[in-house]
Design a protein around this motif. Structure first.
Motif, PDB file in Angstrom:
ATOM      1  N   ARG A  91      82.513 -42.919  18.023  1.00 26.77           N
ATOM      2  CA  ARG A  91      82.058 -42.055  19.106  1.00 26.77           C
ATOM      3  C   ARG A  91      81.071 -41.028  18.545  1.00 26.77           C
ATOM      4  O   ARG A  91      81.434 -40.238  17.667  1.00 26.77           O
ATOM      5  CB  ARG A  91      83.243 -41.328  19.741  1.00 26.77           C
ATOM      6  N   PRO A  92      79.828 -40.999  19.023  1.00 27.97           N
ATOM      7  CA  PRO A  92      78.922 -39.912  18.628  1.00 27.97           C
ATOM      8  C   PRO A  92      79.356 -38.614  19.299  1.00 27.97           C
ATOM      9  O   PRO A  92      80.002 -38.626  20.355  1.00 27.97           O
ATOM     10  CB  PRO A  92      77.564 -40.381  19.162  1.00 27.97           C
ATOM     11  N   GLY A  93      79.026 -37.491  18.670  1.00 25.18           N
ATOM     12  CA  GLY A  93      79.398 -36.204  19.244  1.00 25.18           C
ATOM     13  C   GLY A  93      80.837 -35.846  18.968  1.00 25.18           C
ATOM     14  O   GLY A  93      81.455 -36.329  18.014  1.00 25.18           O
ATOM     15  N   PRO A  94      81.445 -34.992  19.813  1.00 20.51           N
ATOM     16  CA  PRO A  94      82.801 -34.493  19.546  1.00 20.51           C
ATOM     17  C   PRO A  94      83.842 -35.601  19.538  1.00 20.51           C
ATOM     18  O   PRO A  94      83.924 -36.389  20.476  1.00 20.51           O
ATOM     19  CB  PRO A  94      83.049 -33.512  20.700  1.00 20.51           C
ATOM     20  N   LEU A  95      84.641 -35.639  18.477  1.00 21.14           N
ATOM     21  CA  LEU A  95      85.703 -36.637  18.354  1.00 21.14           C
ATOM     22  C   LEU A  95      87.078 -35.981  18.228  1.00 21.14           C
ATOM     23  O   LEU A  95      88.061 -36.481  18.765  1.00 21.14           O
ATOM     24  CB  LEU A  95      85.457 -37.530  17.133  1.00 21.14           C
ATOM     25  N   MET A  96      87.153 -34.862  17.492  1.00 22.17           N
ATOM     26  CA  MET A  96      88.409 -34.140  17.325  1.00 22.17           C
ATOM     27  C   MET A  96      88.149 -32.651  17.549  1.00 22.17           C
ATOM     28  O   MET A  96      87.009 -32.183  17.454  1.00 22.17           O
ATOM     29  CB  MET A  96      89.015 -34.402  15.947  1.00 22.17           C
ATOM     30  N   ALA A  97      89.201 -31.924  17.835  1.00 25.77           N
ATOM     31  CA  ALA A  97      89.051 -30.552  18.321  1.00 25.77           C
ATOM     32  C   ALA A  97      89.029 -29.522  17.199  1.00 25.77           C
ATOM     33  O   ALA A  97      89.568 -29.743  16.113  1.00 25.77           O
ATOM     34  CB  ALA A  97      90.192 -30.223  19.280  1.00 25.77           C
ATOM     35  N   ALA A  98      88.408 -28.383  17.509  1.00 18.24           N
ATOM     36  CA  ALA A  98      88.635 -27.188  16.704  1.00 18.24           C
ATOM     37  C   ALA A  98      90.098 -26.808  16.870  1.00 18.24           C
ATOM     38  O   ALA A  98      90.635 -26.829  17.980  1.00 18.24           O
ATOM     39  CB  ALA A  98      87.732 -26.052  17.164  1.00 18.24           C
ATOM     40  N   ALA A  99      90.756 -26.478  15.778  1.00 20.76           N
ATOM     41  CA  ALA A  99      92.201 -26.210  15.812  1.00 20.76           C
ATOM     42  C   ALA A  99      92.466 -24.800  15.294  1.00 20.76           C
ATOM     43  O   ALA A  99      92.596 -24.578  14.090  1.00 20.76           O
ATOM     44  CB  ALA A  99      92.944 -27.243  14.977  1.00 20.76           C
TER      45      ALA A  99
END
Length: 392
Positions: free
Chosen positions: A180-188
Motif C-alpha cells: 500500500r503506498p502512503g499511510p500503512l500503520m499509525a502514529a502511536a
C-alpha cells in the motif's frame, strides 16, 4: 551451516531448511527490548559462518548491521528486521515454544529475523552480480519504539538510498503480500493524566474536590475530539486504557490517574489531536476544580510508504508470482516510520495465515511463508540496486 569453499551457503533448498531452524531457535529463546544480547550473538555467528561481513563501524549495544555486495561500488539500500520479543507467557503448545518463562515472540520478530537472514544468504550467493550494497539492519527494541532511533544515531543509514521492511500479517494467507503506498500503520502516541483534588469522607463530598467525578467526565469528553475535531474522512483513535483512583469504599481520594493511547495516520491530524487533547484535559479539570498534570508520550510517526518504492515492490511480487493485495491501514504502530522520516522507505505486510493476532499468547506463523518472504526480499533488493545503479 554447510558452505562451499568460499564460505557461502550452497543452495536454496539448504537455505529454506536453515531459516526454519533459525526461526525455531529464536522462538525458543526470546529476549525483550534492550536485552537482545544472545539473539545478537546468534545472528552474528550465522552471518559470519555464511561469509557475510559485519559492519562493525555502526555501534549498537544490541542488534547489529551487516552488508552484502559493494564489490563494484554503486548505491546502498537497506533491509530491516526487528529482533526483540514481548513479556507474554506463551500458550501455543508448539514443540519449540519459548523456554523463557513470561517471554515470547508473540509479534513474529523471530519470523522477520529469519526472513532477512534468508534474504542475506540468497544475496550472498550472487554477491558478485550486485551493482551496489545491501545493508542488513537487525534492529533492537522495536516494541519500545526505541530501536530505530538507535540505528539512526549509529550512522547506519547515512548514504542509504532506500530502506525496506515488513511485518507478518496473520489475517493474510501465505503467498500473499500487502502493498500500500502512503499511510500503512499509525502514529502511536501515549498519554498520562493526573488529576489532583482534595480528599474527604465519602459522606461529605462537599468538603472535597472530587477527582473521580472529574476523571469520569474526562474519559467521555476526550471522545469528542475524534467525533467533533477530526473529519469523518480522516481517522483517529483515543483510548483510555487505565483509570486508577482511590483505596477504599468510603473515602474520596485526592488523585485520579488516567492513561492510554492515541493513534493517527496523518501528521496534521496528529498535531490537531494533541492540541485539543491538552485543551480538553485542562478545561474539564478546571470545570471540576481539580488540577491536571498531563504527560504526552510521543511515539513513532505513521508508517508512510513511498509511492515509487511501493510500485517497485509490487512489480517484484508479480514477477515472482506472489499475490498482491491492498491492505487496510493498521492502527498499530511501528518504529520503522522513523527511518521513513530520513530516507524513502517501503514497509510490506507478509501473509502468514496465523491463528491469532499479534501479541496474543497463542500467536504463531505458518512457516511456509519464510522462504517465500526471504526470496522476495532478496529479489527486491537485487532489482532495486539495479534500478538505482542505472540512474547514476
Amino acid at each position: 551451516m554447510e558452505a562451499n569453499g568460499s564460505g557461502t551457503i550452497v543452495n536454496a533448498e539448504q537455505i529454506e531448511r536453515k531459516i526454519v531452524d533459525i526461526r525455531r531457535h529464536l522462538h525458543q529463546y526470546p529476549e525483550l527490548s534492550h536485552e537482545e544480547f544472545e539473539t545478537t550473538a546468534y545472528i552474528r555467528k550465522l552471518l559470519e559462518d555464511a561469509g557475510i561481513r559485519i559492519a562493525a563501524q555502526y555501534t549498537l549495544k544490541t542488534g547489529l548491521i551487516a552488508e552484502v555486495g559493494g564489490l563494484q561500488g554503486g548505491p546502498v539500500i537497506a533491509l530491516r528486521a526487528d529482533i526483540d520479543a514481548l513479556p507474554i507467557q506463551e500458550d501455543t503448545g508448539l514443540p519449540f515454544a519459548s523456554r523463557i518463562p513470561g517471554k515470547m515472540h508473540a509479534c513474529g520478530h523471530d519470523f522477520h529475523t529469519a526472513v532477512i537472514l534468508g534474504a542475506a544468504f540468497l544475496l550472498k550467493e550472487k554477491e558478485h552480480e550486485l551493482p551496489g550494497t545491501v545493508r542488513l539492519v537487525f534492529q533492537p527494541a522495536e516494541e519500545k519504539a526505541a530501536g530505530a532511533e538507535k540505528v539512526l544515531r549509529s550512522g547506519a543509514l547515512e548514504g542509504v538510498r532506500a530502506i525496506y521492511g515488513m511485518h507478518n500479517k496473520p489475517d493474510l494467507p501465505v503467498g500473499t503480500i500487502g502493498i500500500r503506498p502512503g499511510p500503512l500503520m499509525a502514529a502511536a502516541d501515549g498519554f498520562l493524566v493526573e488529576l489532583e483534588g482534595i480528599g474527604s469522607h465519602a459522606a461529605v463530598p462537599e468538603a472535597s474536590v472530587d477527582p473521580v467525578v472529574a476523571a469520569a467526565h474526562l474519559v467521555t469528553a476526550l471522545q469528542s475530539i475524534v467525533s467533533r475535531n477530526v473529519s469523518p474522512l480522516e481517522s483517529a483513535v483515543i483510548s483510555v486504557t487505565r483509570l486508577n483512583t482511590g483505596t477504599t469504599w468510603n473515602v474520596i481520594p485526592e488523585t485520579a490517574v488516567l492513561d492510554g493511547t492515541v493513534r493517527t495516520f496523518d501528521e496534521e491530524v496528529r498535531t490537531r489531536v494533541v492540541e485539543r487533547f491538552g485543551e480538553v484535559v485542562n478545561g474539564v479539570a478546571a470545570a471540576y476544580g481539580t488540577k491536571a498534570n498531563l504527560r504526552w508520550i510521543q511515539g513513532p510517526p505513521p508508517v508512510n510508504n513511498d509511492a515509487d518504492l511501493a510500485e517497485a515492490a509490487r512489480r517484484t511480487a508479480e514477477r515472482l508470482g506472489i499475490a498482491v493485495v491492498t491492505p487496510k491501514p493498521s492502527p498499530a504502530g511501528e518504529d520503522f516510520a522513523f527511518y521513513q522520516k530520513r530516507i524513502p522507505g517501503f514497509f510490506a505486510f507478509i501473509g502468514t495465515s496465523g491463528p491469532k493476532e499479534w501479541h496474543h499468547p497463542a500467536f504463531d506463523v505458518d512457516e511456509r511463508a519464510l522462504f517465500i518472504s526471504a526470496s522476495y526480499f532478496a529479489e527486491l533488493a537485487s532489482a532495486e540496486l539495479k534500478r538505482f545503479a542505472s540512474e547514476l
